[in-house]
Design an enzyme around this catalytic site. Sequence first.
Site, mmCIF file in Angstrom:
data_model
loop_
_atom_site.group_PDB
_atom_site.id
_atom_site.type_symbol
_atom_site.label_atom_id
_atom_site.label_comp_id
_atom_site.label_asym_id
_atom_site.label_seq_id
_atom_site.Cartn_x
_atom_site.Cartn_y
_atom_site.Cartn_z
ATOM 1 N N ASN A 266 0.848 -1.205 0.000
ATOM 2 C CA ASN A 266 0.000 0.000 0.000
ATOM 3 C C ASN A 266 0.879 1.249 0.000
ATOM 4 O O ASN A 266 0.555 2.251 -0.640
ATOM 5 C CB ASN A 266 -0.929 0.004 1.207
ATOM 6 C CG ASN A 266 -2.222 -0.757 0.932
ATOM 7 O OD1 ASN A 266 -3.078 -0.269 0.202
ATOM 8 N ND2 ASN A 266 -2.336 -1.941 1.469
ATOM 9 N N LEU B 172 -1.700 0.033 17.736
ATOM 10 C CA LEU B 172 -2.649 1.114 17.992
ATOM 11 C C LEU B 172 -1.844 2.409 18.025
ATOM 12 O O LEU B 172 -0.735 2.434 18.582
ATOM 13 C CB LEU B 172 -3.304 0.867 19.357
ATOM 14 C CG LEU B 172 -4.686 1.499 19.598
ATOM 15 C CD1 LEU B 172 -5.658 1.109 18.512
ATOM 16 C CD2 LEU B 172 -5.217 1.098 20.961
ATOM 17 N N ILE B 173 -2.357 3.468 17.406
ATOM 18 C CA ILE B 173 -1.556 4.703 17.432
ATOM 19 C C ILE B 173 -1.838 5.461 18.732
ATOM 20 O O ILE B 173 -2.936 5.372 19.278
ATOM 21 C CB ILE B 173 -1.830 5.569 16.194
ATOM 22 C CG1 ILE B 173 -3.287 5.953 16.094
ATOM 23 C CG2 ILE B 173 -1.343 4.885 14.936
ATOM 24 C CD1 ILE B 173 -3.495 6.993 15.020
ATOM 25 N N HIS C 25 -8.402 -0.837 5.668
ATOM 26 C CA HIS C 25 -8.685 -2.131 6.303
ATOM 27 C C HIS C 25 -9.201 -3.080 5.219
ATOM 28 O O HIS C 25 -10.083 -2.676 4.432
ATOM 29 C CB HIS C 25 -9.720 -1.942 7.422
ATOM 30 C CG HIS C 25 -10.049 -3.215 8.128
ATOM 31 N ND1 HIS C 25 -9.182 -3.806 9.025
ATOM 32 C CD2 HIS C 25 -11.124 -4.039 8.040
ATOM 33 C CE1 HIS C 25 -9.719 -4.939 9.465
ATOM 34 N NE2 HIS C 25 -10.892 -5.100 8.887
HETATM 35 C C1 GRF Z 1 -3.218 -4.823 3.753
HETATM 36 O O1 GRF Z 1 -4.056 -5.910 3.458
HETATM 37 C C2 GRF Z 1 -3.992 -3.827 4.555
HETATM 38 O O2 GRF Z 1 -5.356 -3.754 4.220
HETATM 39 C C3 GRF Z 1 -3.861 -4.379 5.930
HETATM 40 O O3 GRF Z 1 -2.551 -4.899 6.032
HETATM 41 C C4 GRF Z 1 -2.120 -5.227 4.719
HETATM 42 C C5 GRF Z 1 -0.870 -4.438 4.459
HETATM 43 O O4 GRF Z 1 -0.273 -4.914 3.328
HETATM 44 N N1 GRF Z 1 -4.090 -3.324 6.884
HETATM 45 P P1 GRF Z 1 0.973 -4.064 2.727
HETATM 46 O O5 GRF Z 1 2.016 -3.975 3.821
HETATM 47 O O6 GRF Z 1 0.436 -2.712 2.358
HETATM 48 O O7 GRF Z 1 1.401 -4.869 1.544
#
Ligand code: GRF
Length: 212
Positions: A13, A95-96, A112
């Site tokens: 991401n 948790l932040i 999420h």
């Molecule tokens: C993703 O599936 C996101 O939705 C979840 O953790 C995963 C992170 O994957 N919170 P990456 O590190 O971005 O590949």
Amino acid sequence: ARVAVFVSGGGSNLRALEEAMQAKKFAKLGVVVTNKATCGGAQFARDAGVPVVVYPPPKTAVETDDEVAEDGVQLVEALQSHGVNYVLLAGYLKLIPEQLVAAYTRRILNIHPALLPSPFGGKGMYGQRVHAAVLESGAKVCGCTVHFVDEEYDRGAILGQRTVDVLQGDTAEDLAKRVLAYEHKLFPWCAQALCEDRVQWDDQGVPWIVDD
Ligand code: GRF
């Protein structure tokens, strides 16, 4: 605008966000924060010359030139020292701290890998467990959610969602992969709206994206 991206894992991401920021110029990656100095997302940052802040502080001292934030106050100070305006949680598993929520009200988004609010969110619901729970439930539709972050896991106001069909014979692995591909579209789209100040809030505290 300058953003901080928080990661704990591979950082796909983070990569999708960085690509979108470079293409659409809606923000610059100011700093990457991680609880795991050795994770792929942190390495991506170092390779890109982006400062890395480790939070929470590691149990054993890390042998890298990463900064370390000892507590919530230091974390906020670190983000402010890097001129951060918005915070994006991209697979961050901790948790932040409340100091961060207070300092960046309505300026923190989380991605999420499920449709919130639902039983597929909350503490401990991350990674494959989410998709296994979706399959377990017999749901025919899953998806991903971008929401604002408050003190609780996966509870803040929802900004964007993408539904993804559950197909016959899907494994948790299949779902995770299919949903992740949409996370990489949804998160940059929501992040761009936030950074371009195109999120409006109604008097019920419900946000929505305008003029995109
Ligand atoms: C993703 O599936 C996101 O939705 C979840 O953790 C995963 C992170 O994957 N919170 P990456 O590190 O971005 O590949």
